[in-house]
Design a protein around this motif. Structure first.
Motif, mmCIF file in Angstrom:
data_model
loop_
_atom_site.group_PDB
_atom_site.id
_atom_site.type_symbol
_atom_site.label_atom_id
_atom_site.label_comp_id
_atom_site.label_asym_id
_atom_site.label_seq_id
_atom_site.Cartn_x
_atom_site.Cartn_y
_atom_site.Cartn_z
ATOM 1 N N LYS A 37 29.501 75.288 -34.476
ATOM 2 C CA LYS A 37 29.035 75.878 -35.735
ATOM 3 C C LYS A 37 27.519 75.825 -35.826
ATOM 4 C CE LYS A 37 31.045 74.305 -39.361
ATOM 5 N NZ LYS A 37 31.621 73.247 -40.221
ATOM 6 N N LEU A 38 26.936 74.701 -35.431
ATOM 7 C CA LEU A 38 25.476 74.588 -35.480
ATOM 8 C C LEU A 38 24.813 75.560 -34.507
ATOM 9 C CD1 LEU A 38 24.971 70.719 -35.721
ATOM 10 C CD2 LEU A 38 24.553 72.415 -37.497
ATOM 11 N N ARG A 39 25.442 75.780 -33.361
ATOM 12 C CA ARG A 39 24.874 76.702 -32.381
ATOM 13 C C ARG A 39 24.836 78.130 -32.914
ATOM 14 N NH1 ARG A 39 26.351 79.895 -28.034
ATOM 15 N NH2 ARG A 39 28.578 79.666 -28.493
ATOM 16 N N HIS A 40 25.835 78.486 -33.718
ATOM 17 C CA HIS A 40 25.899 79.842 -34.253
ATOM 18 C C HIS A 40 25.092 80.007 -35.539
ATOM 19 C CE1 HIS A 40 28.715 81.568 -31.424
ATOM 20 N NE2 HIS A 40 29.501 80.506 -31.535
ATOM 21 N N ASP A 41 24.694 78.915 -36.163
ATOM 22 C CA ASP A 41 23.950 79.011 -37.416
ATOM 23 C C ASP A 41 22.826 77.985 -37.416
ATOM 24 O OD1 ASP A 41 23.107 79.679 -39.926
ATOM 25 O OD2 ASP A 41 24.749 78.683 -40.984
ATOM 26 N N ARG A 42 21.824 78.224 -36.588
ATOM 27 C CA ARG A 42 20.703 77.282 -36.480
ATOM 28 C C ARG A 42 19.837 77.283 -37.737
ATOM 29 N NH1 ARG A 42 20.748 79.857 -31.347
ATOM 30 N NH2 ARG A 42 21.429 78.481 -29.664
ATOM 31 N N SER A 43 19.898 78.342 -38.520
ATOM 32 C CA SER A 43 19.073 78.412 -39.721
ATOM 33 C C SER A 43 19.421 77.312 -40.709
ATOM 34 C CB SER A 43 19.224 79.779 -40.395
ATOM 35 O OG SER A 43 20.559 79.978 -40.821
ATOM 36 N N GLU A 44 20.671 76.816 -40.670
ATOM 37 C CA GLU A 44 21.065 75.762 -41.599
ATOM 38 C C GLU A 44 20.260 74.486 -41.356
ATOM 39 O OE1 GLU A 44 25.032 73.294 -43.059
ATOM 40 O OE2 GLU A 44 25.221 74.927 -41.606
ATOM 41 N N LEU A 45 19.948 74.213 -40.085
ATOM 42 C CA LEU A 45 19.131 73.046 -39.785
ATOM 43 C C LEU A 45 17.759 73.164 -40.431
ATOM 44 C CD1 LEU A 45 19.910 72.367 -36.020
ATOM 45 C CD2 LEU A 45 20.588 70.997 -37.983
ATOM 46 N N LEU A 46 17.194 74.362 -40.391
ATOM 47 C CA LEU A 46 15.873 74.577 -40.973
ATOM 48 C C LEU A 46 15.911 74.390 -42.482
ATOM 49 C CD1 LEU A 46 12.922 75.453 -40.682
ATOM 50 C CD2 LEU A 46 13.695 77.832 -40.849
ATOM 51 N N THR A 47 16.900 74.996 -43.134
ATOM 52 C CA THR A 47 16.955 74.905 -44.591
ATOM 53 C C THR A 47 17.235 73.478 -45.053
ATOM 54 O OG1 THR A 47 19.303 75.554 -44.529
ATOM 55 C CG2 THR A 47 17.686 77.301 -44.856
ATOM 56 N N ARG A 48 18.081 72.747 -44.337
ATOM 57 C CA ARG A 48 18.389 71.375 -44.724
ATOM 58 C C ARG A 48 17.230 70.427 -44.437
ATOM 59 N NH1 ARG A 48 23.439 69.843 -46.188
ATOM 60 N NH2 ARG A 48 25.144 71.336 -45.942
ATOM 61 N N SER A 49 16.312 70.840 -43.576
ATOM 62 C CA SER A 49 15.171 69.985 -43.242
ATOM 63 C C SER A 49 14.056 70.076 -44.267
ATOM 64 C CB SER A 49 14.613 70.370 -41.862
ATOM 65 O OG SER A 49 15.583 70.203 -40.860
ATOM 66 N N ILE A 50 14.102 71.088 -45.130
ATOM 67 C CA ILE A 50 12.994 71.301 -46.062
ATOM 68 C C ILE A 50 12.833 70.115 -47.003
ATOM 69 C CG2 ILE A 50 12.203 72.715 -47.994
ATOM 70 C CD1 ILE A 50 13.417 75.129 -46.564
ATOM 71 N N GLN A 51 13.936 69.656 -47.606
ATOM 72 C CA GLN A 51 13.836 68.572 -48.585
ATOM 73 C C GLN A 51 13.319 67.264 -47.979
ATOM 74 O OE1 GLN A 51 17.464 67.252 -50.538
ATOM 75 N NE2 GLN A 51 16.353 66.972 -52.444
ATOM 76 N N PRO A 52 13.867 66.764 -46.859
ATOM 77 C CA PRO A 52 13.312 65.527 -46.302
ATOM 78 C C PRO A 52 11.863 65.665 -45.850
ATOM 79 C CG PRO A 52 14.990 66.466 -44.840
ATOM 80 C CD PRO A 52 15.088 67.183 -46.136
ATOM 81 N N VAL A 53 11.500 66.834 -45.336
ATOM 82 C CA VAL A 53 10.104 67.040 -44.938
ATOM 83 C C VAL A 53 9.191 66.970 -46.156
ATOM 84 C CG1 VAL A 53 8.482 68.753 -44.035
ATOM 85 C CG2 VAL A 53 10.633 68.319 -42.840
ATOM 86 N N LEU A 54 9.623 67.545 -47.277
ATOM 87 C CA LEU A 54 8.824 67.477 -48.502
ATOM 88 C C LEU A 54 8.684 66.035 -48.984
ATOM 89 C CD1 LEU A 54 10.078 70.602 -50.506
ATOM 90 C CD2 LEU A 54 7.865 70.291 -49.375
ATOM 91 N N TRP A 55 9.755 65.248 -48.855
ATOM 92 C CA TRP A 55 9.647 63.834 -49.221
ATOM 93 C C TRP A 55 8.581 63.131 -48.391
ATOM 94 C CZ3 TRP A 55 11.506 60.519 -52.851
ATOM 95 C CH2 TRP A 55 12.502 60.994 -53.708
ATOM 96 N N LEU A 56 8.575 63.405 -47.096
ATOM 97 C CA LEU A 56 7.573 62.771 -46.240
ATOM 98 C C LEU A 56 6.168 63.273 -46.558
ATOM 99 C CD1 LEU A 56 9.400 62.778 -42.773
ATOM 100 C CD2 LEU A 56 8.799 60.774 -44.140
ATOM 101 N N LEU A 57 6.032 64.585 -46.713
ATOM 102 C CA LEU A 57 4.712 65.173 -46.926
ATOM 103 C C LEU A 57 4.116 64.792 -48.274
ATOM 104 C CD1 LEU A 57 5.130 68.789 -45.481
ATOM 105 C CD2 LEU A 57 3.591 67.005 -44.637
ATOM 106 N N ILE A 58 4.921 64.863 -49.333
ATOM 107 C CA ILE A 58 4.394 64.668 -50.683
ATOM 108 C C ILE A 58 4.508 63.208 -51.112
ATOM 109 C CG2 ILE A 58 4.632 65.339 -53.111
ATOM 110 C CD1 ILE A 58 5.681 68.055 -52.143
ATOM 111 N N PHE A 59 5.720 62.689 -51.154
ATOM 112 C CA PHE A 59 5.907 61.319 -51.620
ATOM 113 C C PHE A 59 5.269 60.322 -50.659
ATOM 114 C CE2 PHE A 59 8.103 57.388 -52.528
ATOM 115 C CZ PHE A 59 8.297 57.418 -53.902
ATOM 116 N N GLY A 60 5.527 60.530 -49.354
ATOM 117 C CA GLY A 60 5.016 59.581 -48.373
ATOM 118 C C GLY A 60 3.500 59.513 -48.328
#
Length: 272
Positions: A37-60
């Motif tokens: 499923k992940l191989r056929h829908d790699r975009s989900e990894l990108l969208t799910r990564s937005i929130q943790p990246v924002l936590w690191l960038l802004i809060f961290g």
């Protein structure tokens, strides 16, 4: 999960195998399905990564400048990164029960339950499939953290330990989601409860701040919160901070085992 991603039902019907072999076979099959499923829908990894990246960038980065939170002698961004890895895995797994309800509505769950496959094997397979997805998410967040300057110990054995920790924690939270699904039976109710408990689980852990600075009642929550043990293990493996790794792994494995047993008992209720 789309209808095409469900494994053929004859894959599950192998009554001649022993229970341990059946369990391992089902877990492996569902993990392969999840990777497909992940191989056929790699975009989900990108969208799910937005929130943790924002936590690191802004809060961290903000709290690294303020220096308001004690971090045990390591930069706060380093202290925070394992907590955000655990958070990303939590958010992936906590809504996994929705897939069970979808399979119930599509008639797939009832067909699976009439096969010789033990219910515990089905639940364990789902749980560790969530662990596979959470592990991929954890790798993405870890790469972002390294690019931001987080000092991670370059030891492949420690990274393997990180995967084990993330998989065990994700298996627990996925089974917790299945337990909730077995109790409420509705997708909208599951979504509401999942959203209501994710933030208390996150803030009631040591992901953002050490246990020592918490009020007494929050500290009591953190002690029984499996997320705290996941974060402690991740900090020990990635940063080398002091932790009782065997205790962390034992709590996570025990919590996952209990959750699998309870979810297995409630699985039949979903199919009624």
């Amino acid at each position: 999960m789309s209808p095409t991603s469900v494994a053929p039902l004859d894959v599950w019907a192998e009554p001649r195998r022993s229970r341990p072999m059946t369990l391992l076979s089902r877990v492996g099959t569902l993990c392969l399905v999840e990777l497909e499923k992940l191989r056929h829908d790699r975009s989900e990894l990108l969208t799910r990564s937005i929130q943790p990246v924002l936590w690191l960038l802004i809060f961290g980065t903000t709290f690294s400048r303020i220096r308001a939170i004690p971090s045990g002698g390591v930069p706060y961004l380093d202290f925070l990164a394992p907590g955000i890895i655990a958070q990303s895995a939590l958010f992936v797994a906590i809504f996994y029960g929705i897939q069970i309800i979808w399979e119930r509505d599509a008639g797939v769950l009832a067909k699976l339950l009439v096969t010789p496959t033990p219910r515990a094997a089905l639940v364990t397979g789902k749980a560790f499939a969530a662990g596979v997805r959470a592990s991929v998410q954890a790798v993405v967040v870890t790469v972002v953290a390294v690019l931001m300057g987080v000092s991670i110990i370059p030891n492949p054995l420690r990274w393997l330990g990180v995967i084990v920790v993330v998989v065990l924690a994700a298996a627990f939270f996925a089974c917790l989601s299945v337990i909730i699904a077995g109790l409420v039976l509705k997708r909208d109710r599951l979504m509401g409860i999942g959203q209501a408990i994710t933030m208390p689980l996150f803030f009631g852990s040591n992901a953002l701040y050490p246990v020592d600075v918490m009020p007494g009642w929050v500290r009591a929550i953190a002690v029984v919160n499996p997320l705290s043990y996941e974060v402690s293990a991740l900090r020990g493996l990635l940063l080398g901070t002091p932790t009782n790794l065997w205790l962390d792994l034992g709590v996570l494995a025990g919590a996952a085992g209990v959750a699998i047993a309870v979810a297995s008992a409630l699985l039949g209720r979903l199919a009624r």
